[in-house]
Design a protein around this motif. Sequence first.
Motif, PDB file in Angstrom:
ATOM      1  N   VAL A 116       8.542  -7.747 -12.435  1.00  0.00           N
ATOM      2  CA  VAL A 116       7.418  -7.237 -13.229  1.00  0.00           C
ATOM      3  C   VAL A 116       6.479  -6.570 -12.234  1.00  0.00           C
ATOM      4  O   VAL A 116       5.753  -7.242 -11.497  1.00  0.00           O
ATOM      5  N   ASN A 117       6.492  -5.266 -12.200  1.00  0.00           N
ATOM      6  CA  ASN A 117       5.751  -4.514 -11.182  1.00  0.00           C
ATOM      7  C   ASN A 117       4.509  -3.849 -11.751  1.00  0.00           C
ATOM      8  O   ASN A 117       4.546  -3.280 -12.839  1.00  0.00           O
ATOM      9  N   GLN A 143       0.840  -1.193   0.000  1.00  0.00           N
ATOM     10  CA  GLN A 143       0.000   0.000   0.000  1.00  0.00           C
ATOM     11  C   GLN A 143       0.877   1.246   0.000  1.00  0.00           C
ATOM     12  O   GLN A 143       1.910   1.291   0.663  1.00  0.00           O
ATOM     13  N   HIS A 144       0.456   2.240  -0.767  1.00  0.00           N
ATOM     14  CA  HIS A 144       1.155   3.519  -0.775  1.00  0.00           C
ATOM     15  C   HIS A 144       0.611   4.389   0.350  1.00  0.00           C
ATOM     16  O   HIS A 144      -0.591   4.372   0.626  1.00  0.00           O
ATOM     17  N   HIS A 145       1.480   5.148   0.990  1.00  0.00           N
ATOM     18  CA  HIS A 145       1.073   5.906   2.181  1.00  0.00           C
ATOM     19  C   HIS A 145      -0.014   6.936   1.884  1.00  0.00           C
ATOM     20  O   HIS A 145      -0.822   7.267   2.761  1.00  0.00           O
ATOM     21  N   SER A 146      -0.079   7.440   0.647  1.00  0.00           N
ATOM     22  CA  SER A 146      -1.062   8.480   0.340  1.00  0.00           C
ATOM     23  C   SER A 146      -2.303   7.945  -0.367  1.00  0.00           C
ATOM     24  O   SER A 146      -3.295   8.655  -0.492  1.00  0.00           O
ATOM     25  N   GLY A 147      -2.245   6.697  -0.819  1.00  0.00           N
ATOM     26  CA  GLY A 147      -3.399   6.096  -1.472  1.00  0.00           C
ATOM     27  C   GLY A 147      -2.991   5.120  -2.558  1.00  0.00           C
ATOM     28  O   GLY A 147      -1.972   5.304  -3.226  1.00  0.00           O
ATOM     29  N   GLY A 148      -3.779   4.064  -2.710  1.00  0.00           N
ATOM     30  CA  GLY A 148      -3.458   3.051  -3.712  1.00  0.00           C
ATOM     31  C   GLY A 148      -2.342   2.135  -3.254  1.00  0.00           C
ATOM     32  O   GLY A 148      -2.050   2.017  -2.071  1.00  0.00           O
ATOM     33  N   GLY A 149      -1.707   1.498  -4.227  1.00  0.00           N
ATOM     34  CA  GLY A 149      -0.633   0.569  -3.892  1.00  0.00           C
ATOM     35  C   GLY A 149      -0.170  -0.168  -5.123  1.00  0.00           C
ATOM     36  O   GLY A 149      -0.244   0.350  -6.245  1.00  0.00           O
ATOM     37  N   GLY A 150       0.299  -1.394  -4.920  1.00  0.00           N
ATOM     38  CA  GLY A 150       0.836  -2.115  -6.055  1.00  0.00           C
ATOM     39  C   GLY A 150       1.005  -3.591  -5.800  1.00  0.00           C
ATOM     40  O   GLY A 150       0.721  -4.106  -4.711  1.00  0.00           O
ATOM     41  N   ARG A 151       1.486  -4.251  -6.840  1.00  0.00           N
ATOM     42  CA  ARG A 151       1.710  -5.691  -6.822  1.00  0.00           C
ATOM     43  C   ARG A 151       3.078  -5.926  -7.451  1.00  0.00           C
ATOM     44  O   ARG A 151       3.237  -5.814  -8.664  1.00  0.00           O
ATOM     45  N   THR A 152       4.061  -6.202  -6.618  1.00  0.00           N
ATOM     46  CA  THR A 152       5.424  -6.448  -7.084  1.00  0.00           C
ATOM     47  C   THR A 152       5.649  -7.940  -7.239  1.00  0.00           C
ATOM     48  O   THR A 152       5.340  -8.719  -6.331  1.00  0.00           O
ATOM     49  N   ARG A 153       6.181  -8.324  -8.381  1.00  0.00           N
ATOM     50  CA  ARG A 153       6.500  -9.733  -8.633  1.00  0.00           C
ATOM     51  C   ARG A 153       7.958  -9.842  -9.046  1.00  0.00           C
ATOM     52  O   ARG A 153       8.380  -9.186 -10.002  1.00  0.00           O
ATOM     53  N   VAL A 154       8.706 -10.668  -8.337  1.00  0.00           N
ATOM     54  CA  VAL A 154      10.136 -10.828  -8.590  1.00  0.00           C
ATOM     55  C   VAL A 154      10.472 -12.310  -8.707  1.00  0.00           C
ATOM     56  O   VAL A 154      10.049 -13.127  -7.875  1.00  0.00           O
ATOM     57  N   LEU A 155      11.240 -12.644  -9.735  1.00  0.00           N
ATOM     58  CA  LEU A 155      11.707 -14.009  -9.975  1.00  0.00           C
ATOM     59  C   LEU A 155      13.213 -14.035  -9.775  1.00  0.00           C
ATOM     60  O   LEU A 155      13.917 -13.161 -10.292  1.00  0.00           O
ATOM     61  N   THR A 156      13.709 -15.015  -9.044  1.00  0.00           N
ATOM     62  CA  THR A 156      15.149 -15.154  -8.840  1.00  0.00           C
ATOM     63  C   THR A 156      15.581 -16.594  -9.063  1.00  0.00           C
ATOM     64  O   THR A 156      14.798 -17.530  -8.893  1.00  0.00           O
TER      65      THR A 156
END
Length: 298
Positions: free
Chosen positions: A60-61, A37-50
């Motif tokens: 792929v964000n 979540q972003h502090h001011s609103g909304g957010g995201g979905r981070t995907r990382v492959l290693t």
Amino acid sequence: MLSKENIAEYFQTLQKTICQAIENTDGKGKFREDLWQHHSGGGGRTRVLTDGNIIAKGGVNFSAVSGEASEALQKQLNLTEKADYFATGVSIVQHPVNPMVPIIHMNVRYFELSNGICWFGGGIDLTPHYVVEEDARWFHQQLKAACDKHSAEYYPKYKEWADNYFFIPHRNETRGVGGIFFDYLKPKDETPKEDLFAFVQSVGESFAPVYTHLMVKNNQLPYGAHEINWQMLRRGRYVEFNLVWDRGTKFGLETNGRTESILMSLPPVANWVYDFQPEAGSEEEKTLSLLKKGVDWV
């Protein structure tokens, strides 16, 4: 009417499609997902492959964040009064295991202000550790085809923009063989918002077929310690650009974004050798000779 919610939903689907294509081609690696979540609103979905078969580290964000524009952002956007913003997009960087497979980056994004101003931006570029001219030409041909669906003016204009943007001034070299870059594409009477979005979709949907082709084509090529050492140096150049010059990195940090997601673009390991000089006539010297603006790849 095309809304910001429609655009964000498309970007979420694009993220999913690209992750599936990379996983299927890699054959081993799986994306780890973090929701934030972003502090001011909304957010995201981070995907990382290693630690995949082909991809050493790839991200792929997706994000869709909102809030009041900070003073730094107001200055960047030349705003004379306060405004709320909404920003959504997909950002991708893939660092391969084999030095013969190139690094690739893509970003497609949409920005909207509460004063009614909105625009699209994005780009896709290729950073080979070793420049293979055949691959560079093919890559640019695919981007030109994506652009030409919408305007014959797009590819030459955005190719030149990419040459100028993906440039490391303190090294006097381009980050790789370029690609396309565009920003502040605002709707106009002759180019409505829906047409600009269709162009952005064409760019986004070109990523998976282009990169999976290069993954398969080059992953079985032989390499040794010499090539790995060079790969580490070229990764170092990638780090220099992203931390010193990349506007997306600066925007994320200035808006107090999620640091781990912003710095996802960095490779797992890199190196800096003092005053490294490639051997005369070597493949490394040839690659450096092609890292310049204005190369006509098509």
